[in-house]
Structure formats: structure tokens, C-alpha cells
Design a protein around this motif. Structure first.
Motif, mmCIF file in Angstrom:
data_model
loop_
_atom_site.group_PDB
_atom_site.id
_atom_site.type_symbol
_atom_site.label_atom_id
_atom_site.label_comp_id
_atom_site.label_asym_id
_atom_site.label_seq_id
_atom_site.Cartn_x
_atom_site.Cartn_y
_atom_site.Cartn_z
ATOM 1 N N LYS A 12 -82.239 -29.692 -57.356
ATOM 2 C CA LYS A 12 -82.446 -30.679 -56.316
ATOM 3 C C LYS A 12 -83.906 -31.608 -55.937
ATOM 4 N N LYS A 13 -83.799 -32.778 -55.630
ATOM 5 C CA LYS A 13 -84.867 -32.833 -55.262
ATOM 6 C C LYS A 13 -85.442 -33.153 -54.395
ATOM 7 N N VAL A 14 -86.760 -32.058 -53.950
ATOM 8 C CA VAL A 14 -87.166 -32.782 -52.883
ATOM 9 C C VAL A 14 -87.599 -34.359 -52.438
ATOM 10 N N VAL A 63 -84.996 -31.073 -48.077
ATOM 11 C CA VAL A 63 -84.283 -31.219 -49.702
ATOM 12 C C VAL A 63 -83.058 -31.310 -49.033
ATOM 13 N N ASP A 64 -82.366 -32.447 -49.323
ATOM 14 C CA ASP A 64 -80.936 -32.921 -49.077
ATOM 15 C C ASP A 64 -80.529 -33.119 -47.399
#
Length: 197
Positions: free
Chosen positions: A29-31, A50-51
Motif C-alpha cells: 500500500k502507498k503511504v 495509509v488508505d
């Protein structure tokens, strides 16, 4: 045979990668950002988003709450109770700091409003009233009412200018006081980032 073995190895790697991603929903996942975390009015560190969820190391938050953190066999355990006296003292300190900041900030904005109002009044005298009565005196120089009215407005203008100068000095002092307080209490910095000049 080599192709078969190579395919088997690639398949195993892909299968393990899939399991790894399935095991942790955060992997890959992208920070989105990093944020400061404040607990009871005090900064305790940084977390990541994140999210649209904020994540913070367990030890950071448990230490800040006076709790014990242990790690054994892949399990993090947090134990202990927060010291009630310490929590009450921290809460009282936060409330006192917030009240002090609010008092300083309110004084600043009250003076800012006063300065704006006085500037409007001075502008009205300078651009409308004084020129209007100067024209009346010029057109009727022997009329004592016009001269007296003009003199009265000039006196009032000077009083408003003096009040404005005093209010501007107090406003600058109030702004300095807020900024000095925030320097000692950085948790309030976000509230003064855009203080009007």
C-alpha cells in the motif's frame, strides 16, 4: 526439464508473494502522508496515513500512556494501567494551556477587529468628512458653523488616529505574545499559521 523446474520456481515465488500480501493488508500500500500525533496536548511522535487510516507504532503510544509493551513469538502485548494521578495532572495541564492560548488568541482577534474598525473610521474622515467640510468652508468662508464643524471633525480625526496607533501597537504585542506561547507549546502551531498581519 529445465523449463518445467523454472516454471515451478516462478509459480512458487508468485504463490508465496500472494500469501505474503494476503497476510498483511498494508503490504504494497502507498503511504499517503506522515502526521504528527498529539496525546493529551503533547506531541508523542509521527504516524503514517495509509488508505485514510493513521498508523502509529504500538510502543510509541503505549509508552506515552505509561503502559508496558512486550513482543514475543510474533505477538505484541500491552499491559498495565495508566497512572490516574499522572493522567489527571496531564489533563489539567492541557486545559490550562488551552485556556491560556484561547485567552491570548481572543485578545489578538479583539484588537484586530478594533484596528480594522478604526482604520475604516479614519479613512471615512480623511476621504469623505474632512474634504466635504473643507469644501463648505471654502465656499462659505464667513459661516462660523461650517468652520466649527470642520474643526470638530479634524479634532475627532486626530483622536481616532491616536487610538489607531495605540491599537496597532497593542495588536503587535498581542501577536508577539501568541507566537511566543506557541513557540513553547508547538501543539498550537496549526492554529496560528495564518494569523492576519
Amino acid at each position: 526439464m529445465k523449463k518445467f523446474i523454472m516454471g515451478l520456481v516462478v509459480g512458487a515465488v508468485l504463490m508465496m508473494t500472494g500469501q505474503l500480501y494476503a497476510a498483511s493488508p498494508l503490504l504494497g500500500k502507498k503511504v499517503e502522508s506522515s502526521v504528527s500525533v498529539i496525546l493529551n496536548g503533547k506531541s508523542i511522535g509521527s504516524g503514517i496515513v495509509v488508505d485514510s487510516k493513521t498508523y502509529l507504532p504500538v510502543r510509541t503510544i503505549s509508552d506515552a500512556m505509561g503502559m508496558k509493551t512486550t513482543y514475543k513469538s510474533g505477538v505484541v502485548t500491552v499491559t498495565g494501567e495508566e497512572n490516574a494521578q499522572q493522567a489527571a495532572e496531564q489533563q489539567a495541564e492541557v486545559e490550562a494551556n488551552t485556556n491560556q492560548f484561547n485567552t491570548l488568541n481572543a485578545a489578538y482577534f479583539e484588537l484586530l477587529t478594533k484596528v480594522d474598525s478604526l482604520q475604516t473610521l479614519v479613512k471615512g474622515y480623511e476621504e469623505k468628512l474632512i474634504p466635504e467640510w473643507e469644501a463648505k468652508v471654502s465656499n462659505q468662508p464667513k459661516n462660523p458653523v461650517n468652520t466649527a464643524t470642520l474643526d470638530r471633525y479634524k479634532t475627532q480625526l486626530q483622536q481616532k488616529r491616536d487610538e489607531l496607533t495605540d491599537a496597532q501597537t497593542k495588536l503587535q504585542a498581542a501577536k508577539t505574545a501568541v507566537e511566543a506561547y506557541v513557540k513553547d507549546h508547538p501543539e498550537y502551531e496549526k492554529f496560528i499559521a495564518k494569523l492576519p498581519q
